[in-house]
Write a protein that holds these residues in place. Structure first.
Motif, short mmCIF file in Angstrom:
data_model
loop_
_atom_site.label_atom_id
_atom_site.label_comp_id
_atom_site.label_asym_id
_atom_site.label_seq_id
_atom_site.Cartn_x
_atom_site.Cartn_y
_atom_site.Cartn_z
N SER A 233 -57.30 12.67 -38.79
CA SER A 233 -56.05 12.00 -39.15
C SER A 233 -55.56 12.43 -40.53
O SER A 233 -54.35 12.59 -40.74
N LYS A 234 -56.49 12.61 -41.47
CA LYS A 234 -56.10 13.08 -42.80
C LYS A 234 -55.41 14.44 -42.73
O LYS A 234 -54.37 14.66 -43.36
N VAL A 235 -55.99 15.35 -41.95
CA VAL A 235 -55.42 16.69 -41.82
C VAL A 235 -54.06 16.63 -41.14
O VAL A 235 -53.09 17.25 -41.60
N VAL A 236 -53.96 15.88 -40.04
CA VAL A 236 -52.71 15.78 -39.30
C VAL A 236 -51.60 15.20 -40.18
O VAL A 236 -50.50 15.76 -40.25
N LEU A 237 -51.88 14.10 -40.84
CA LEU A 237 -50.86 13.45 -41.66
C LEU A 237 -50.46 14.30 -42.85
O LEU A 237 -49.27 14.39 -43.20
N THR A 238 -51.44 14.95 -43.49
CA THR A 238 -51.14 15.78 -44.67
C THR A 238 -50.31 16.99 -44.30
O THR A 238 -49.27 17.27 -44.94
N VAL A 239 -50.74 17.73 -43.28
CA VAL A 239 -50.03 18.94 -42.90
C VAL A 239 -48.65 18.61 -42.33
O VAL A 239 -47.65 19.26 -42.65
N THR A 240 -48.58 17.59 -41.48
CA THR A 240 -47.30 17.20 -40.89
C THR A 240 -46.31 16.78 -41.97
O THR A 240 -45.15 17.23 -41.97
N SER A 241 -46.74 15.95 -42.90
CA SER A 241 -45.85 15.49 -43.98
C SER A 241 -45.40 16.65 -44.85
O SER A 241 -44.23 16.74 -45.24
N THR A 242 -46.34 17.55 -45.16
CA THR A 242 -46.00 18.72 -46.00
C THR A 242 -44.96 19.59 -45.32
O THR A 242 -43.98 20.03 -45.95
N LEU A 243 -45.16 19.86 -44.03
CA LEU A 243 -44.22 20.71 -43.30
C LEU A 243 -42.85 20.05 -43.18
O LEU A 243 -41.82 20.72 -43.27
N ILE A 244 -42.83 18.74 -42.99
CA ILE A 244 -41.55 18.03 -42.87
C ILE A 244 -40.77 18.08 -44.19
O ILE A 244 -39.58 18.39 -44.21
N VAL A 245 -41.46 17.80 -45.29
CA VAL A 245 -40.79 17.82 -46.60
C VAL A 245 -40.35 19.23 -46.96
O VAL A 245 -39.20 19.45 -47.39
N LEU A 246 -41.26 20.20 -46.78
CA LEU A 246 -40.92 21.59 -47.09
C LEU A 246 -39.75 22.06 -46.23
O LEU A 246 -38.82 22.71 -46.71
#
Length: 451
Positions: A233-246
């Motif tokens: 969950s940490k990996v999914v939330l971190t990567v997903t949030s980063t890609l969305i913001v970027l």
């Protein structure tokens, strides 16, 4: 005698899932081809019915005919059932029916469910399925109510309710089918709501929740009690949030003055539209601006976002954000001269790293081959063809307008990409994880110059 035993050997979970999805597609094709399924009462051509059935079952959203104007109420209900079964998985749906009748789930069925959900362990898989169904109903019902409230301002309540239910199920399952053609013209989508924050927020929330997967949703719900979040969950939330913001920042910058997309909009609406277009490549399949009007740099960036895709065990496609995270971790480890790939202070098994590399390379090879083939059979710029191929494989459902213009062989090719995109990486991951045979010897080390 051995031959008979071999013939009676049960299908492996990957084969069972593939055949099950194929069976659902064929049933859907037959139903969509019936004259009662079209709005004008004529039989839809087989290739078009097949394409639509594959797109719905794989929860992609690419369409060769407009969903709102071509299909009758019966046809739209068939699509809705295919989307729901495809989003949850036919084995998950079958398990729900079995649980309703208090039937015991066998060990073999639990293995197939573990494969279908992308779960790391078999224990608790039935409870996971039960909770997934409950949360799906709750989220889809909430989305339907919220959308009905807004649509009721523009149309009769009964029509608004039907539209709200259809769009909530479609968007949460990341299918991308919409009925906006009934109100704004064929293949119109949601550009009419680009400046509506209410509709945008509801749709973005549905796409996000459908794309992060049930395992992450469960972790977030249980967090107030456990105060723990799994590495997954940490990996999914971190990567997903980063890609969305970027993605939102880049699209805002690249499209700020583009007269065909963000140019005519106010700054707050530009920010909202950029955020929406950054979230939808997770596999949402809907957009609030004209994708074909984007700058080529933005279109190519969306190709990358679609290829990465959503989370494992979700309704989205792509190589998955966890795979992408492991690949980035491997690059960082190599640059730093470290032996292990480490994410959040956890070492990733070498077998998982190899699997991630294998899945990515095979996916790239498939897309390269399919794009080259489509560039021969279809008319259009290569970026448009590449966008279509990646969107199909990643079950993203976004299009630059090529889908309705596909030839019959192009439709079959794109249908194959959608089917493989929904099953291929999943099946391959299962096959790789189950073949743990170790050689009793090691070959001598060889020297190869690279770089």
């Amino acid at each position: 005698m051995k031959k008979k035993n071999h013939l009676r050997k049960p299908l492996s979970p990957p084969k069972f899932l593939a055949l099950g999805f194929a069976a659902i597609v064929l049933i859907g094709t037959f139903l969509l081809k019936l004259p009662i399924a079209s709005s004008d009462g004529t039989s839809t051509p087989f290739v078009d019915a097949l394409f639509t059935a594959v797109s719905a079952t794989s929860v992609t959203g690419l369409v060769v005919v407009d969903t709102g104007t071509h299909w009758s109420f019966f046809g739209q209900i068939v699509l809705l059932l295919l989307i729901q079964i495809g989003g949850l998985g036919f084995m998950t749906s079958a398990t729900w029916v079995a649980l309703m009748f208090n039937r015991r789930i066998s060990l073999r069925e639990r293995m197939i469910l573990q494969e279908a959900m992308g779960h790391t362990q078999m224990s608790g898989i039935v409870d996971l399925i039960r909770r997934a169904l409950i949360y799906s109903i709750i989220i889809e019902a909430a989305g339907a109510i919220l959308l009905t409230i807004r649509f009721a301002m523009d149309m009769p309540l009964s029509e608004a309710m039907y539209l709200g239910i259809f769009q909530s199920i479609s968007i949460f399952n990341n299918a991308g089918f919409d009925l906006m053609g009934l109100h704004h013209g064929p293949f119109s989508g949601f550009p009419a709501y680009v400046a509506d924050p209410y509709v945008n927020l509801v749709l973005m929330a549905l796409i996000f929740l459908g794309g992060i997967g049930f395992i992450v949703i469960f972790d977030l719900i249980e967090y107030p009690k456990t105060r723990k979040i799994s590495l997954h969950s940490k990996v999914v939330l971190t990567v997903t949030s980063t890609l969305i913001v970027l993605g939102a920042v880049l699209l805002f910058i690249l499209e700020f003055s583009n007269p065909r997309t963000l140019g005519p909009l106010s700054t707050p609406v530009k920010m909202m539209a950029s955020l929406f277009q950054s979230i939808t490549p997770r596999s949402g399949g809907v957009s609030t601006i004209d994708i074909s009007g984007l700058q080529q740099s933005s279109q190519f960036f969306m190709v990358i976002l679609m290829f990465i895709g959503a989370a494992p065990g979700s309704t989205g496609g792509g190589i998955k954000v966890t795979t992408f995270a492991i690949l980035i971790g491997a690059v960082v480890a190599m640059i730093q001269g470290k032996r292990d790939v480490v994410l959040f202070r956890n070492r990733i098994a070498q077998a998982v790293v190899y699997k991630s590399i294998t899945l990515t390379i095979l996916s790239l090879l498939l897309l390269v081959g399919a794009s080259m083939f489509l560039s021969v059979t279809e008319q259009g710029d290569f970026l448009i063809i590449l966008f279509e191929a990646v969107s199909a494989f990643a079950t993203a459902g976004l299009s630059m307008g090529l889908t309705p213009e596909l030839s019959d062989i192009g439709k079959v090719t794109v249908s194959s990409l959608m089917f493989l995109g929904r099953l291929g990486p999943l099946t391959l991951a299962y096959a790789l994880s189950r073949h743990n045979h170790k050689d009793l010897y090691r070959h001598p080390e060889g020297k190869i110059i690279i770089g």
